[in-house]
Design a protein around this motif. Sequence first.
Motif, PDB file in Angstrom:
ATOM      1  N   LYS A  90       0.744  -1.274  -0.001  1.00 28.23           N
ATOM      2  CA  LYS A  90       0.043   0.138   0.028  1.00 28.23           C
ATOM      3  C   LYS A  90       0.911   1.359  -0.017  1.00 28.23           C
ATOM      4  CE  LYS A  90      -4.269  -1.347  -0.116  1.00 28.23           C
ATOM      5  NZ  LYS A  90      -5.067  -1.014  -1.087  1.00 28.23           N
ATOM      6  N   LEU A  91       1.933   1.298   0.806  1.00 28.34           N
ATOM      7  CA  LEU A  91       2.684   2.342   0.605  1.00 28.34           C
ATOM      8  C   LEU A  91       3.576   2.338  -0.729  1.00 28.34           C
ATOM      9  CD1 LEU A  91       3.996   4.538   2.644  1.00 28.34           C
ATOM     10  CD2 LEU A  91       5.825   2.837   2.941  1.00 28.34           C
ATOM     11  N   ASP A  92       3.797   1.639  -1.376  1.00 27.55           N
ATOM     12  CA  ASP A  92       4.514   1.639  -2.821  1.00 27.55           C
ATOM     13  C   ASP A  92       3.308   2.195  -3.606  1.00 27.55           C
ATOM     14  OD1 ASP A  92       6.797   0.626  -1.923  1.00 27.55           O
ATOM     15  OD2 ASP A  92       6.301  -1.558  -2.589  1.00 27.55           O
ATOM     16  N   GLN A  93       1.921   1.723  -3.441  1.00 23.02           N
ATOM     17  CA  GLN A  93       0.982   2.240  -4.258  1.00 23.02           C
ATOM     18  C   GLN A  93       0.673   3.817  -4.004  1.00 23.02           C
ATOM     19  OE1 GLN A  93      -2.677   0.549  -3.239  1.00 23.02           O
ATOM     20  NE2 GLN A  93      -3.939   1.065  -5.063  1.00 23.02           N
ATOM     21  N   LEU A  94       0.978   4.086  -2.721  1.00 24.80           N
ATOM     22  CA  LEU A  94       0.621   5.542  -2.455  1.00 24.80           C
ATOM     23  C   LEU A  94       1.729   6.315  -3.231  1.00 24.80           C
ATOM     24  CD1 LEU A  94      -0.508   8.002  -0.711  1.00 24.80           C
ATOM     25  CD2 LEU A  94       1.137   7.601   1.151  1.00 24.80           C
ATOM     26  N   CYS A  95       2.802   5.770  -3.208  1.00 22.31           N
ATOM     27  CA  CYS A  95       4.158   6.587  -3.756  1.00 22.31           C
ATOM     28  C   CYS A  95       3.847   6.689  -5.321  1.00 22.31           C
ATOM     29  CB  CYS A  95       5.468   5.664  -3.551  1.00 22.31           C
ATOM     30  SG  CYS A  95       5.992   6.065  -1.712  1.00 22.31           S
ATOM     31  N   ARG A  96       3.458   5.645  -5.882  1.00 19.59           N
ATOM     32  CA  ARG A  96       3.365   5.571  -7.609  1.00 19.59           C
ATOM     33  C   ARG A  96       2.192   6.827  -7.614  1.00 19.59           C
ATOM     34  NH1 ARG A  96       3.768   0.072  -6.620  1.00 19.59           N
ATOM     35  NH2 ARG A  96       1.191  -0.359  -6.843  1.00 19.59           N
ATOM     36  N   GLN A  97       1.189   6.767  -6.772  1.00 22.62           N
ATOM     37  CA  GLN A  97      -0.095   7.728  -7.204  1.00 22.62           C
ATOM     38  C   GLN A  97       0.428   9.297  -6.946  1.00 22.62           C
ATOM     39  OE1 GLN A  97      -2.938   6.620  -4.193  1.00 22.62           O
ATOM     40  NE2 GLN A  97      -4.018   5.080  -5.524  1.00 22.62           N
ATOM     41  N   VAL A  98       1.256   9.462  -5.940  1.00 22.83           N
ATOM     42  CA  VAL A  98       1.861  10.824  -5.619  1.00 22.83           C
ATOM     43  C   VAL A  98       2.764  11.049  -6.995  1.00 22.83           C
ATOM     44  CG1 VAL A  98       3.302  12.183  -4.499  1.00 22.83           C
ATOM     45  CG2 VAL A  98       1.512  10.739  -3.417  1.00 22.83           C
ATOM     46  N   ALA A  99       3.593  10.043  -7.449  1.00 26.50           N
ATOM     47  CA  ALA A  99       4.384  10.239  -8.471  1.00 26.50           C
ATOM     48  C   ALA A  99       3.578  10.983  -9.839  1.00 26.50           C
ATOM     49  CB  ALA A  99       5.380   9.145  -8.583  1.00 26.50           C
ATOM     50  N   ARG A 100       2.459   9.889 -10.116  1.00 22.20           N
ATOM     51  CA  ARG A 100       1.790  10.144 -11.194  1.00 22.20           C
ATOM     52  C   ARG A 100       1.064  11.623 -10.961  1.00 22.20           C
ATOM     53  NH1 ARG A 100      -1.997   6.411 -10.624  1.00 22.20           N
ATOM     54  NH2 ARG A 100      -0.478   4.872 -10.792  1.00 22.20           N
ATOM     55  N   SER A 101       0.324  11.944 -10.032  1.00 18.15           N
ATOM     56  CA  SER A 101      -0.149  13.387 -10.012  1.00 18.15           C
ATOM     57  C   SER A 101       0.878  14.341  -9.960  1.00 18.15           C
ATOM     58  CB  SER A 101      -0.910  13.382  -8.402  1.00 18.15           C
ATOM     59  OG  SER A 101      -0.132  13.161  -7.386  1.00 18.15           O
ATOM     60  N   LEU A 102       1.812  14.194  -9.587  1.00 23.06           N
ATOM     61  CA  LEU A 102       2.971  15.277  -9.620  1.00 23.06           C
ATOM     62  C   LEU A 102       3.470  15.400 -11.167  1.00 23.06           C
ATOM     63  CD1 LEU A 102       5.244  14.766  -6.439  1.00 23.06           C
ATOM     64  CD2 LEU A 102       3.741  16.704  -7.143  1.00 23.06           C
ATOM     65  N   VAL A 103       3.520  14.422 -11.730  1.00 22.65           N
ATOM     66  CA  VAL A 103       3.783  14.478 -13.104  1.00 22.65           C
ATOM     67  C   VAL A 103       2.609  15.252 -14.017  1.00 22.65           C
ATOM     68  CG1 VAL A 103       3.936  13.020 -15.395  1.00 22.65           C
ATOM     69  CG2 VAL A 103       5.187  12.501 -13.395  1.00 22.65           C
ATOM     70  N   TYR A 104       1.598  15.082 -13.826  1.00 25.19           N
ATOM     71  CA  TYR A 104       0.561  15.738 -14.378  1.00 25.19           C
ATOM     72  C   TYR A 104       0.444  17.217 -13.950  1.00 25.19           C
ATOM     73  CZ  TYR A 104      -1.354  11.474 -15.924  1.00 25.19           C
ATOM     74  OH  TYR A 104      -1.648  10.098 -16.536  1.00 25.19           O
ATOM     75  N   VAL A 105       0.761  17.592 -12.698  1.00 23.55           N
ATOM     76  CA  VAL A 105       0.616  18.811 -12.063  1.00 23.55           C
ATOM     77  C   VAL A 105       1.928  19.636 -12.668  1.00 23.55           C
ATOM     78  CG1 VAL A 105       0.971  20.359 -10.075  1.00 23.55           C
ATOM     79  CG2 VAL A 105      -0.729  18.387  -9.975  1.00 23.55           C
ATOM     80  N   LEU A 106       2.943  19.174 -12.524  1.00 17.00           N
ATOM     81  CA  LEU A 106       4.113  19.863 -13.016  1.00 17.00           C
ATOM     82  C   LEU A 106       4.084  20.118 -14.659  1.00 17.00           C
ATOM     83  CD1 LEU A 106       6.934  18.201 -10.893  1.00 17.00           C
ATOM     84  CD2 LEU A 106       6.227  20.632 -10.614  1.00 17.00           C
ATOM     85  N   ALA A 107       3.546  19.141 -15.384  1.00 15.93           N
ATOM     86  CA  ALA A 107       3.517  19.274 -16.837  1.00 15.93           C
ATOM     87  C   ALA A 107       2.545  20.374 -17.416  1.00 15.93           C
ATOM     88  CB  ALA A 107       3.377  18.044 -17.578  1.00 15.93           C
ATOM     89  N   GLY A 108       1.156  20.305 -16.574  1.00 17.44           N
ATOM     90  CA  GLY A 108       0.126  21.092 -17.199  1.00 17.44           C
ATOM     91  C   GLY A 108      -0.373  22.265 -16.362  1.00 17.44           C
ATOM     92  N   GLU A 109      -0.836  21.713 -14.866  1.00 19.44           N
ATOM     93  CA  GLU A 109      -1.463  22.617 -14.200  1.00 19.44           C
ATOM     94  C   GLU A 109      -0.689  23.833 -13.645  1.00 19.44           C
ATOM     95  OE1 GLU A 109      -3.942  20.169 -11.460  1.00 19.44           O
ATOM     96  OE2 GLU A 109      -4.554  18.876 -13.426  1.00 19.44           O
ATOM     97  N   CYS A 110       0.414  23.603 -13.585  1.00 17.38           N
ATOM     98  CA  CYS A 110       1.410  24.482 -12.853  1.00 17.38           C
ATOM     99  C   CYS A 110       1.745  25.613 -13.826  1.00 17.38           C
ATOM    100  CB  CYS A 110       2.714  23.771 -12.382  1.00 17.38           C
ATOM    101  SG  CYS A 110       3.814  24.744 -11.461  1.00 17.38           S
ATOM    102  N   HIS A 111       1.634  26.710 -13.879  1.00 19.63           N
ATOM    103  CA  HIS A 111       1.795  27.687 -14.743  1.00 19.63           C
ATOM    104  C   HIS A 111       3.165  28.514 -14.490  1.00 19.63           C
ATOM    105  CE1 HIS A 111      -2.190  27.296 -15.826  1.00 19.63           C
ATOM    106  NE2 HIS A 111      -2.833  27.617 -14.720  1.00 19.63           N
ATOM    107  N   ASP A 112       4.122  27.623 -13.974  1.00 16.80           N
ATOM    108  CA  ASP A 112       5.325  28.279 -13.789  1.00 16.80           C
ATOM    109  C   ASP A 112       6.226  27.485 -14.900  1.00 16.80           C
ATOM    110  OD1 ASP A 112       8.082  29.019 -12.945  1.00 16.80           O
ATOM    111  OD2 ASP A 112       7.533  28.751 -10.901  1.00 16.80           O
ATOM    112  N   GLU A 113       7.032  28.346 -15.575  1.00 16.76           N
ATOM    113  CA  GLU A 113       7.908  27.771 -16.528  1.00 16.76           C
ATOM    114  C   GLU A 113       9.152  26.984 -16.232  1.00 16.76           C
ATOM    115  OE1 GLU A 113       7.127  27.300 -19.808  1.00 16.76           O
ATOM    116  OE2 GLU A 113       5.336  28.446 -19.411  1.00 16.76           O
ATOM    117  N   ASP A 114       9.518  27.438 -15.121  1.00 15.70           N
ATOM    118  CA  ASP A 114      10.707  26.660 -14.624  1.00 15.70           C
ATOM    119  C   ASP A 114      10.360  25.224 -13.943  1.00 15.70           C
ATOM    120  OD1 ASP A 114      12.585  28.676 -14.766  1.00 15.70           O
ATOM    121  OD2 ASP A 114      12.206  29.600 -13.064  1.00 15.70           O
ATOM    122  N   LEU A 115       9.049  25.194 -13.240  1.00 15.18           N
ATOM    123  CA  LEU A 115       8.614  24.096 -12.713  1.00 15.18           C
ATOM    124  C   LEU A 115       8.239  23.064 -13.997  1.00 15.18           C
ATOM    125  CD1 LEU A 115       6.816  25.154  -9.521  1.00 15.18           C
ATOM    126  CD2 LEU A 115       9.138  24.429  -9.893  1.00 15.18           C
TER     127      LEU A 115
END
Length: 139
Positions: free
Chosen positions: A41-66
């Motif tokens: 379950k801890l591994d599953q949580l880490c994968r979920q967090v990684a996946r959501s951060l990929v999406y946030v950093l790629a599109g939802e974050c409006h900072d070009e550096d991030l």
Amino acid sequence: MRRNSKRREDILAALCSESHEDDGVPPRRRSSRKRSGRDRKLDQLCRQVARSLVYVLAGECHDEDLKLLQVVDVVPAPDAGRLSVRLAVPIGCAPEDIVRIRRRLDAAAGLLRTEVAREIHRKKAPVLLFELAVEGRES
């Protein structure tokens, strides 16, 4: 009860030349992750967090550096309440760019945690500790 446990030991000794600590343990419980101390379950949580951060950093974050950052790994630090997130900075970034990216990452930490909390289903969102990795170096 004692007879059964002694009998089991005798049977195991008769069937194999050497006994190991995982003899008689069902294969389902004998996985390598359980032996290494990692929790599924801890591994599953880490994968979920990684996946959501990929999406946030790629599109939802409006900072070009991030948007330049890539998620390398998410691991517990030391448990599910705190997660260490390793991010890769593009090769060729100058040291002053890395410092600027680090400041912007620290400023956006609350937003990133909020977005992660929306994606995972837990009562409390984990605290995210960010590490920047640059060409084999960490900062």
